[in-house]
Design a protein around this motif. Structure first.
Motif, PDB file in Angstrom:
ATOM      1  N   TYR A 168     -11.804  -3.546   9.034  1.00 15.03           N
ATOM      2  CA  TYR A 168     -11.807  -4.741   8.198  1.00 15.03           C
ATOM      3  C   TYR A 168     -10.352  -5.088   7.866  1.00 15.03           C
ATOM      4  O   TYR A 168      -9.439  -4.330   8.213  1.00 15.03           O
ATOM      5  N   GLY A 169     -10.133  -6.227   7.232  1.00 19.24           N
ATOM      6  CA  GLY A 169      -8.759  -6.652   7.048  1.00 19.24           C
ATOM      7  C   GLY A 169      -8.505  -7.379   5.747  1.00 19.24           C
ATOM      8  O   GLY A 169      -9.400  -7.589   4.919  1.00 19.24           O
ATOM      9  N   SER A 170      -7.245  -7.768   5.579  1.00 12.48           N
ATOM     10  CA  SER A 170      -6.819  -8.558   4.424  1.00 12.48           C
ATOM     11  C   SER A 170      -5.997  -9.731   4.930  1.00 12.48           C
ATOM     12  O   SER A 170      -5.684  -9.822   6.119  1.00 12.48           O
ATOM     13  N   PRO A 190     -15.524 -13.463   7.427  1.00 12.70           N
ATOM     14  CA  PRO A 190     -16.483 -12.478   6.904  1.00 12.70           C
ATOM     15  C   PRO A 190     -15.962 -11.044   6.849  1.00 12.70           C
ATOM     16  O   PRO A 190     -16.503 -10.231   6.088  1.00 12.70           O
ATOM     17  N   LYS A 191     -14.919 -10.724   7.620  1.00 12.92           N
ATOM     18  CA  LYS A 191     -14.404  -9.358   7.601  1.00 12.92           C
ATOM     19  C   LYS A 191     -13.064  -9.240   6.878  1.00 12.92           C
ATOM     20  O   LYS A 191     -12.445  -8.181   6.918  1.00 12.92           O
ATOM     21  N   VAL A 192     -12.648 -10.285   6.199  1.00 17.62           N
ATOM     22  CA  VAL A 192     -11.487 -10.181   5.309  1.00 17.62           C
ATOM     23  C   VAL A 192     -11.995  -9.755   3.944  1.00 17.62           C
ATOM     24  O   VAL A 192     -12.768 -10.469   3.306  1.00 17.62           O
ATOM     25  N   VAL A 193     -11.555  -8.588   3.487  1.00 18.36           N
ATOM     26  CA  VAL A 193     -12.119  -7.986   2.277  1.00 18.36           C
ATOM     27  C   VAL A 193     -11.104  -7.831   1.151  1.00 18.36           C
ATOM     28  O   VAL A 193     -11.416  -7.274   0.100  1.00 18.36           O
ATOM     29  N   ALA A 194      -9.866  -8.319   1.362  1.00 17.29           N
ATOM     30  CA  ALA A 194      -8.834  -8.154   0.341  1.00 17.29           C
ATOM     31  C   ALA A 194      -7.754  -9.209   0.521  1.00 17.29           C
ATOM     32  O   ALA A 194      -7.630  -9.836   1.575  1.00 17.29           O
ATOM     33  N   ILE A 195      -6.944  -9.356  -0.523  1.00 18.02           N
ATOM     34  CA  ILE A 195      -5.772 -10.228  -0.524  1.00 18.02           C
ATOM     35  C   ILE A 195      -4.531  -9.349  -0.591  1.00 18.02           C
ATOM     36  O   ILE A 195      -4.454  -8.418  -1.387  1.00 18.02           O
ATOM     37  N   ALA A 198     -17.258   5.913  -2.272  1.00 12.72           N
ATOM     38  CA  ALA A 198     -17.982   5.053  -3.216  1.00 12.72           C
ATOM     39  C   ALA A 198     -17.038   4.069  -3.894  1.00 12.72           C
ATOM     40  O   ALA A 198     -17.360   2.881  -4.066  1.00 12.72           O
ATOM     41  N   ASN A 199     -15.857   4.543  -4.275  1.00 16.65           N
ATOM     42  CA  ASN A 199     -14.883   3.670  -4.923  1.00 16.65           C
ATOM     43  C   ASN A 199     -14.419   2.553  -3.993  1.00 16.65           C
ATOM     44  O   ASN A 199     -14.263   1.405  -4.415  1.00 16.65           O
ATOM     45  N   ALA A 200     -14.188   2.903  -2.719  1.00 11.38           N
ATOM     46  CA  ALA A 200     -13.722   1.900  -1.758  1.00 11.38           C
ATOM     47  C   ALA A 200     -14.758   0.801  -1.573  1.00 11.38           C
ATOM     48  O   ALA A 200     -14.419  -0.392  -1.552  1.00 11.38           O
ATOM     49  N   PHE A 201     -16.021   1.170  -1.464  1.00 11.06           N
ATOM     50  CA  PHE A 201     -17.048   0.154  -1.288  1.00 11.06           C
ATOM     51  C   PHE A 201     -17.262  -0.661  -2.564  1.00 11.06           C
ATOM     52  O   PHE A 201     -17.634  -1.831  -2.498  1.00 11.06           O
ATOM     53  N   ARG A 202     -17.020  -0.050  -3.718  1.00 14.67           N
ATOM     54  CA  ARG A 202     -17.134  -0.801  -4.960  1.00 14.67           C
ATOM     55  C   ARG A 202     -15.995  -1.814  -5.085  1.00 14.67           C
ATOM     56  O   ARG A 202     -16.211  -2.969  -5.467  1.00 14.67           O
ATOM     57  N   LYS A 233     -16.985  -6.770  -0.460  1.00 13.01           N
ATOM     58  CA  LYS A 233     -17.394  -7.616   0.671  1.00 13.01           C
ATOM     59  C   LYS A 233     -17.622  -6.788   1.932  1.00 13.01           C
ATOM     60  O   LYS A 233     -18.263  -7.248   2.875  1.00 13.01           O
ATOM     61  N   MET A 234     -17.121  -5.570   1.953  1.00 15.45           N
ATOM     62  CA  MET A 234     -17.232  -4.689   3.109  1.00 15.45           C
ATOM     63  C   MET A 234     -18.580  -3.976   3.080  1.00 15.45           C
ATOM     64  O   MET A 234     -18.876  -3.259   2.126  1.00 15.45           O
ATOM     65  N   PRO A 235     -19.417  -4.154   4.085  1.00 14.97           N
ATOM     66  CA  PRO A 235     -20.745  -3.532   4.057  1.00 14.97           C
ATOM     67  C   PRO A 235     -20.689  -2.020   4.213  1.00 14.97           C
ATOM     68  O   PRO A 235     -19.833  -1.485   4.901  1.00 14.97           O
ATOM     69  N   ARG A 236     -21.624  -1.353   3.558  1.00 14.13           N
ATOM     70  CA  ARG A 236     -21.740   0.092   3.658  1.00 14.13           C
ATOM     71  C   ARG A 236     -22.488   0.475   4.926  1.00 14.13           C
ATOM     72  O   ARG A 236     -23.348  -0.267   5.379  1.00 14.13           O
TER      73      ARG A 236
END
Length: 266
Positions: A57-59, A85-90, A247-251, A255-258
Motif C-alpha cells: 500500500y502507499g501514501s 483505493p490503495k493510498v492509505v496515508a498522507i 492491530a495498531n497498524a490496521f487501526r 483504509k488498508m484492509p486486513r
C-alpha cells in the motif's frame, strides 16, 4: 505477522529485484508493506507498486527535504491522488533542521498543507522530524486546534518530549532499526513509555537496517528484527509484539484492509 509501516520500495535501491524483496518480506511474515511517498510528482512510481503487489500500500506526499521543489503543488492535487483505493496515508512530511535542504518557512508551509490533507481525507499523516522537535510539536498542537487529524511520528529518533506531546494529541510512534543500535538507549526508553496501543514498527528501507544487518541495505523483511528488539525492550514476547503492532497498524491505516481472518482477532 508484522506490518512494515514505512518503507520506500520506489527507490532505485530495489528496482532490479523488487519481486525478490517483496517475496522475502512475505516469507518473513510481513503481511503488509506501506511504501511512502517523498515526491508528489513521482507518485506514478508509488502507483505502479501498489497496483502490482496485493500486499503493498502507499501514501502521497512531499518529504520536507524536497519541500522547495514542490512548494507549488496544490492541496487539491494531494486530495485527488489520495483517493486511490490503495493510498492509505498522507506524507511523509514534517521538518528537518539537520539537512535544511529547503528553507524552514517552506518546510513549515508544506507541513501544514499535508496536515490539511490528512484532516480533509481522514488519512493519517506520516511525520518526519529531525532536530526540530519544538517546532514540530508547536505546529501539530496549533493545527489540532483547527480540527482533528491523526498521525504517526515515524522512525522515532527524537527526544521524549516530542513523543509525549505527540501521544497527548492521540498520535502513534513508530520505531525503526535505530531501536536496535547499541547507542540508542534513549530511544528504547521512549519505547518503554509509549502505550502499547500506539506502537508501530517500520524499516524506513533502504535506510537504517537493524542489527544484525546494520550497514547493509535495509528491506521490509528485516522489520521482524526491529520488532523482536521492541518486544525485548517493553517486556513482551515476539508473538505479542506482532499482534500488538499489527492491530495498531490496521487501526491507524484504517483504509488498508486486513487479511482474511484477522479482523475478529484484532
Amino acid at each position: 505477522m508484522v506490518i512494515d509501516s514505512h518503507c520506500h520500495l520506489d527507490f532505485p535501491d530495489f528496482e532490479s529485484e523488487i519481486e525478490d524483496v517483496v517475496a522475502r518480506a512475505r516469507s518473513a511474515g510481513v503481511a503488509r508493506m506501506i511504501t511512502i511517498s517523498t515526491r508528489i510528482r513521482q507518485f506514478e512510481k508509488i502507483r505502479a507498486l501498489i497496483e502490482r503487489f496485493d500486499d503493498v500500500y502507499g501514501s502521497v506526499g512531499t518529504h520536507c527535504l524536497h519541500a522547495a521543489e514542490e512548494d507549488d503543488v496544490p492541496l487539491e492535487t494531494i486530495l485527488s491522488l489520495a483517493s486511490h483505493p490503495k493510498v492509505v496515508a498522507i506524507g511523509e512530511a514534517g521538518l528537518d533542521y539537520h539537512y535544511d535542504h529547503s528553507p524552514r518557512d517552506v518546510q513549515a508551509r508544506g507541513f501544514r498543507k499535508h496536515i490539511a490533507a490528512a484532516r480533509q481525507t481522514g488519512l493519517p499523516l506520516v511525520i518526519h522530524a529531525r532536530q526540530a522537535d519544538d517546532d514540530i510539536a508547536s505546529i501539530l498542537e496549533e493545527e489540532m486546534g483547527k480540527g482533528a487529524f491523526t498521525a504517526v511520528l515515524h522512525c522515532f529518533s527524537s527526544g521524549g518530549g516530542l513523543a509525549r506531546r505527540g501521544l497527548a494529541l492521540g498520535f502513534y510512534v513508530s520505531f525503526s532499526g535505530i531501536l536496535t543500535f547499541k547507542t540508542a538507549e534513549e530511544i528504547r526508553e521512549v519505547a518503554r513509555f509509549v502505550p502499547h496501543d500506539r506502537l508501530l514498527v517500520e524499516t524506513d528501507a533502504p535506510y537504517l537496517a537493524p542489527v544484525p544487518f546494520r550497514g547493509k541495505r535495509n528491506e521490509p523483511a528485516y522489520v521482524v528484527d526491529t520488532a523482536r528488539v521492541l518486544a525485548e525492550t517493553i517486556g513482551v514476547s515476539a508473538s505479542e509484539i506482532g499482534t500488538i503492532t499489527t492491530a495498531n497498524a490496521f487501526r491507524l491505516f484504517s483504509k488498508m484492509p486486513r487479511p482474511d481472518g484477522l479482523a475478529a482477532a484484532a
